[in-house]
Design a protein around this motif. Structure first.
Motif, short mmCIF file in Angstrom:
data_model
loop_
_atom_site.label_atom_id
_atom_site.label_comp_id
_atom_site.label_asym_id
_atom_site.label_seq_id
_atom_site.Cartn_x
_atom_site.Cartn_y
_atom_site.Cartn_z
N HIS A 39 -8.45 -2.34 -5.91
CA HIS A 39 -7.83 -1.52 -4.88
C HIS A 39 -8.87 -1.10 -3.86
O HIS A 39 -10.06 -1.04 -4.15
N GLU A 40 -8.36 -0.83 -2.67
CA GLU A 40 -9.20 -0.34 -1.58
C GLU A 40 -8.61 0.98 -1.12
O GLU A 40 -7.40 1.09 -0.93
N GLU A 41 -9.45 1.99 -0.99
CA GLU A 41 -9.00 3.29 -0.50
C GLU A 41 -9.69 3.58 0.81
O GLU A 41 -10.91 3.40 0.94
N LEU A 95 -4.93 9.66 2.50
CA LEU A 95 -5.70 8.56 1.94
C LEU A 95 -4.77 7.37 1.75
O LEU A 95 -3.72 7.49 1.13
N SER A 96 -5.16 6.23 2.31
CA SER A 96 -4.39 5.01 2.17
C SER A 96 -4.97 4.21 1.00
O SER A 96 -6.18 3.98 0.94
N ARG A 97 -4.11 3.78 0.06
CA ARG A 97 -4.56 3.02 -1.10
C ARG A 97 -3.76 1.72 -1.16
O ARG A 97 -2.53 1.75 -1.20
N GLU A 150 0.39 5.79 0.87
CA GLU A 150 -0.45 6.86 1.41
C GLU A 150 -0.20 8.11 0.58
O GLU A 150 0.92 8.40 0.18
N GLY A 153 0.81 -1.21 0.00
CA GLY A 153 0.00 0.00 0.00
C GLY A 153 0.85 1.26 0.00
O GLY A 153 2.07 1.22 0.15
#
Length: 112
Positions: free
Chosen positions: A107-109, A54-56, A46, A44
């Motif tokens: 992906h997850e944000e 925002l963390s992706r 940031e 991941g």
């Protein structure tokens, strides 16, 4: 090749447009069904969006294959939901030459 462990129950969702009162539209999501998959996280990162961190995190999500055009076959633009977590699907390809599994790049944000 070792078969994937499909141990996560995911909900496949697709978006549709709903007209708003101002002549535009908003996107709503509808459930297409439940799919079992294997979810593997990548590395991941940031970043800041409008001064908000925002963390992706990228994910490789493996699911059983479905015929092209079947509503149970994921495609880019759809998403998987697992409880409150949302995995946006960016690309889908066959994982093996036999076409038994599909590999979904997602992906997850999360705002941190």
């Amino acid at each position: 090749m070792k078969p994937p462990v499909l141990n996560r129950k995911l909900t496949l969702e697709d978006s549709y447009r709903v007209p708003d009162a101002a002549g535009g539209y908003t996107a709503e999501w509808q459930e297409l069904g439940q799919i079992w998959g294997q979810v593997v996280a990548g590395t991941g990162r940031e970043k800041a969006v409008n001064a908000l961190p925002l963390s992706r995190v990228p994910y490789r999500i493996t699911v059983r294959a479905a015929p092209i055009g079947a509503p149970s076959r994921p495609h880019a633009g759809q998403r998987f939901r697992e409880g409150t977590r949302i995995f946006a699907i960016a690309a889908v390809t066959e994982q093996d030459s036999d076409g038994r599994y599909l590999l979904c790049q997602a992906h997850e944000e999360v705002a941190v």
